[in-house]
Scaffold this motif. Structure first.
Motif, PDB file in Angstrom:
ATOM      1  N   ILE A   1      34.490  22.113  29.249  1.00  0.00           N
ATOM      2  CA  ILE A   1      33.717  23.277  29.696  1.00  0.00           C
ATOM      3  C   ILE A   1      32.417  22.863  30.379  1.00  0.00           C
ATOM      4  CG2 ILE A   1      34.691  24.734  27.877  1.00  0.00           C
ATOM      5  CD1 ILE A   1      31.972  24.492  26.427  1.00  0.00           C
ATOM      6  N   MET A   2      32.334  21.587  30.798  1.00  0.00           N
ATOM      7  CA  MET A   2      31.091  21.095  31.393  1.00  0.00           C
ATOM      8  C   MET A   2      31.377  20.433  32.742  1.00  0.00           C
ATOM      9  SD  MET A   2      29.442  19.416  27.922  1.00  0.00           S
ATOM     10  CE  MET A   2      27.928  18.857  28.713  1.00  0.00           C
ATOM     11  N   PRO A   3      31.731  21.208  33.761  1.00  0.00           N
ATOM     12  CA  PRO A   3      32.023  20.607  35.066  1.00  0.00           C
ATOM     13  C   PRO A   3      30.825  19.861  35.630  1.00  0.00           C
ATOM     14  CG  PRO A   3      31.800  23.006  35.236  1.00  0.00           C
ATOM     15  CD  PRO A   3      31.866  22.677  33.785  1.00  0.00           C
ATOM     16  N   GLY A   4      31.075  18.651  36.119  1.00  0.00           N
ATOM     17  CA  GLY A   4      30.014  17.841  36.694  1.00  0.00           C
ATOM     18  C   GLY A   4      29.320  16.929  35.706  1.00  0.00           C
ATOM     19  N   TRP A   5      29.667  17.022  34.422  1.00  0.00           N
ATOM     20  CA  TRP A   5      28.992  16.244  33.391  1.00  0.00           C
ATOM     21  C   TRP A   5      29.732  14.951  33.038  1.00  0.00           C
ATOM     22  CZ3 TRP A   5      24.417  17.524  30.638  1.00  0.00           C
ATOM     23  CH2 TRP A   5      23.864  18.783  30.939  1.00  0.00           C
ATOM     24  N   ASN A   6      30.960  14.793  33.453  1.00  0.00           N
ATOM     25  CA  ASN A   6      31.738  13.624  33.048  1.00  0.00           C
ATOM     26  C   ASN A   6      31.041  12.325  33.468  1.00  0.00           C
ATOM     27  OD1 ASN A   6      33.943  12.078  32.082  1.00  0.00           O
ATOM     28  ND2 ASN A   6      34.787  11.959  34.152  1.00  0.00           N
ATOM     29  N   GLY A   7      30.727  11.485  32.491  1.00  0.00           N
ATOM     30  CA  GLY A   7      30.082  10.203  32.769  1.00  0.00           C
ATOM     31  C   GLY A   7      28.606  10.292  33.115  1.00  0.00           C
ATOM     32  N   PHE A   8      28.039  11.490  33.087  1.00  0.00           N
ATOM     33  CA  PHE A   8      26.628  11.637  33.451  1.00  0.00           C
ATOM     34  C   PHE A   8      25.741  11.004  32.383  1.00  0.00           C
ATOM     35  CE2 PHE A   8      22.556  13.876  33.564  1.00  0.00           C
ATOM     36  CZ  PHE A   8      22.232  13.778  34.906  1.00  0.00           C
ATOM     37  N   ASP A   9      24.761  10.211  32.813  1.00  0.00           N
ATOM     38  CA  ASP A   9      23.860   9.522  31.888  1.00  0.00           C
ATOM     39  C   ASP A   9      22.773  10.487  31.420  1.00  0.00           C
ATOM     40  OD1 ASP A   9      22.276   7.817  30.453  1.00  0.00           O
ATOM     41  OD2 ASP A   9      22.041   6.320  32.034  1.00  0.00           O
ATOM     42  N   VAL A  10      23.090  11.267  30.388  1.00  0.00           N
ATOM     43  CA  VAL A  10      22.148  12.250  29.851  1.00  0.00           C
ATOM     44  C   VAL A  10      20.903  11.560  29.322  1.00  0.00           C
ATOM     45  CG1 VAL A  10      21.827  14.037  28.094  1.00  0.00           C
ATOM     46  CG2 VAL A  10      24.032  13.828  29.281  1.00  0.00           C
ATOM     47  N   ARG A  11      21.092  10.425  28.692  1.00  0.00           N
ATOM     48  CA  ARG A  11      19.991   9.721  28.038  1.00  0.00           C
ATOM     49  C   ARG A  11      18.894   9.328  29.034  1.00  0.00           C
ATOM     50  NH1 ARG A  11      22.400   5.505  24.126  1.00  0.00           N
ATOM     51  NH2 ARG A  11      22.877   4.367  26.035  1.00  0.00           N
ATOM     52  N   ARG A  12      19.287   8.924  30.219  1.00  0.00           N
ATOM     53  CA  ARG A  12      18.346   8.374  31.191  1.00  0.00           C
ATOM     54  C   ARG A  12      17.229   9.355  31.544  1.00  0.00           C
ATOM     55  NH1 ARG A  12      18.453   8.561  36.815  1.00  0.00           N
ATOM     56  NH2 ARG A  12      17.302   6.895  37.870  1.00  0.00           N
ATOM     57  N   ARG A  13      17.585  10.613  31.798  1.00  0.00           N
ATOM     58  CA  ARG A  13      16.565  11.598  32.190  1.00  0.00           C
ATOM     59  C   ARG A  13      15.519  11.782  31.101  1.00  0.00           C
ATOM     60  NH1 ARG A  13      17.518  15.698  35.729  1.00  0.00           N
ATOM     61  NH2 ARG A  13      15.312  16.111  35.356  1.00  0.00           N
TER      62      ARG A  13
END
Length: 422
Positions: free
Chosen positions: A168-180
C-alpha cells in the motif's frame, strides 16, 4: 588515564561492562541506591562508588533524595537522567501521520497528528512529518535528539531501514527512510514495521520480561508483531508476522499486493468497506445504508460502530472478518505458542462481536497445549500506543543493543553506532 582510555575506545573490560550495568540497573528501576547496586552486582562498596561517580560524571545518573533507612544512615537514591535527550518518533499509517517526542525513559512529552495518504510517496510524506516534528521541537524545551524511531505500514528490512515491496506504499520500495531523518537530526535512526511498534508497547504493559506475545492489527491492512522471550522476532529479512498475505482457502479476491486470495483481501478494513458498499448497492438496509443516504463515508470505524449498535450487515461483515483472522492466528498459535494475543486496529474496535469470533476459531483450531494458558484480549486502543512503541524501540536499541559503542561519548552518534556495527 587508563580508565579514560578504556572508556574512550569502548573496550569490553569488566570495568566498562559493570559501569554499563550500573547505569541500566538505575535506568530500569531495578536499583535506586548504591547498596542495592552492590547486592545485585556483587561489587564491593568502593567499586560501586567508583562506578556511580563515573556514571554521574558522564551525565547518565544523578543523586536524588535520601531513601528509607534500614538501621544505619539513610542511603542517597539515584536517578537516571531521562531528560537529557529526546527521542523523536514518527508513526506513519496508511491514512495518517502521527509524530511525537519522548524522554529517554519513554514518556511521551508531545505529539501531533494529521490525516495523510501514504500513497502520496516518500518525499512528500517525510517532508510533512519533518515539518510536524520541527513544530514540536520548537514548542518545547531545547534538548538534543538522541534517537529517531520510524514506523511504516509495510514490510521493512530492519538492517537497512528500507521498506521492501510494501503493497500500500507506491514509490517506497527500497527507499532509504533512515537517511532523511539522519540528515535532519544527526542522530541514529531505526525504522520498523508499524505493528512491531504496537507489539513493543504491549510488551511494556507487562511485567514479564520474557513474555511471548502476538499483536495482531486489523485496520486498513492486517499484520502481526511477534514478541519471543521479550524480544521482537523479525525473521531473516524483516517479513515475520506478515499474515495479511496468507492465502484464504477458495478465495478469488484480488489483493492490493497483486496476488489472489490473501487474507487482507477478504478480512481487512478495506475489504470490509468494499463488501459493505457492494451489499448496499444490492439493497441492504440499516445503519450503514443511513450513512450513505446522509453522504457520510463507509469506513472500518463506521462499520465497527454500526456493528456495536446492532446493524445486521455490519455484524455479519465483522464476524466474517474475525473468523478468517482467527483461522490465520490459530496457525501462528500452533507454531509460536504465545502466552498472550492482543488484537488491535479499527476493525477490532467492534469489541466482543469481533473478539468472540477470533477466540472461537483460535481455540477450535489450535492444539490444546498451545491454548492451555493463552489469553486473547483487545488492545487499549490509545492513539499514543505507536508513539510509546517507537520510544520503546529506540530505548532498546540505545541501551540494550548499542550502549557499549557510544556511551564513552556521553550521547549516541551515527558514526559510533554504524561504524562498530559493521
Amino acid at each position: 588515564m587508563a580508565r579514560d582510555s578504556a572508556l574512550r575506545f569502548g573496550a569490553q573490560t569488566d570495568e566498562v561492562m559493570s559501569l554499563l550495568r550500573v547505569v541500566n540497573l538505575v535506568r530500569t528501576g531495578e536499583a535506586d541506591t548504591r547498596p542495592e547496586i552492590g547486592r545485585l552486582t556483587g561489587l564491593g562498596r568502593g567499586v560501586v562508588a567508583q562506578r556511580v561517580d563515573a556514571a554521574i560524571e558522564m551525565g547518565f545518573l544523578e543523586d536524588g533524595e535520601y531513601g528509607p533507612s534500614s538501621g544505619g544512615r539513610a542511603p542517597r537514591t539515584l536517578r537516571f537522567r531521562a531528560d537529557q535527550g529526546r527521542i523523536v518518533i514518527c508513526a506513519l499509517g496508511a491514512l495518517h501521520i502521527r509524530v511525537g517526542l519522548a524522554s529517554l525513559d519513554g514518556t511521551v512529552l508531545a505529539e501531533a497528528h494529521c490525516a495523510w495518504d501514504i500513497g502520496r510517496g516518500p518525499a512528500a510524506t517525510i517532508d510533512t512529518a519533518l515539518g510536524m516534528i520541527d513544530e514540536l521541537l520548537a514548542a518545547g524545551e531545547e534538548r538534543p535528539v538522541w534517537a529517531v524511531a520510524v514506523g511504516v505500514p509495510g514490510p521493512v528490512d530492519f538492517e537497512t531501514g528500507s521498506p521492501v515491496a510494501p503493497p500500500i506504499m507506491p514509490g517506497w520500495n527500497g527507499f532509504d527512510v533512515r537517511r532523511r531523518f539522519e540528515q535532519r537530526f544527526d542522530a541514529p535512526v531505526w525504522v520498523d514495521n508499524d505493528v512491531n511498534l504496537l507489539a513493543l508497547t504491549e510488551r511494556s504493559h507487562r511485567r514479564d520480561d520474557n513474555v511471548d506475545l502476538i499483536y495482531c492489527k486489523v485496520g486498513s491492512g492486517i499484520g502481526a508483531g511477534l514478541v519471543s522471550h521479550g524480544r521482537i522476532h523479525r525473521g531473516a529479512n524483516g517479513a515475520a508476522g506478515d499474515i495479511g498475505h496468507v492465502r484464504v482457502r477458495d478465495s478469488t479476491a484480488v489483493c492490493r499486493c497483486g496476488k489472489v486470495g490473501c487474507l487482507e483481501a477478504e478480512a481487512s478494513g478495506w475489504a470490509i468497506m468494499r463488501d459493505a458498499e457492494r451489499a448496499l448497492e444490492e439493497g441492504a438496509t440499516g445503519i450503514l445504508a443511513g450513512l450513505v443516504e446522509r453522504g457520510e463515508p463507509i469506513t472500518p470505524e463506521a462499520v465497527s460502530i454500526a456493528a456495536q449498535d446492532g446493524d445486521a450487515l455490519a455484524i455479519s461483515l465483522v464476524q466474517r472478518s474475525a473468523r478468517l483472522i482467527g483461522e490465520s492466528i490459530a496457525a501462528l498459535v500452533n507454531m509460536f505458542n504465545p502466552g498472550v494475543i492482543v488484537v488491535g486496529g479499527a476493525v477490532s474496535s467492534a469489541g466482543e462481536i469481533f473478539l468472540a469470533e477470533v477466540r472461537q476459531r483460535v481455540y477450535e483450531l489450535s492444539l490444546p497445549l498451545a491454548t492451555r494458558d493463552l489469553s486473547i484480549v483487545r488492545s487499549i486502543g490509545d492513539e499514543r500506543e505507536p508513539l510509546r512503541g517507537g520510544a520503546e524501540l529506540a530505548i532498546e536499541e540505545l541501551f540494550d543493543v548499542t550502549f557499549p559503542r557510544w556511551f564513552a561519548d556521553g550521547r549516541p552518534t551515527i558514526e559510533r553506532i554504524k561504524g562498530q556495527a559493521a
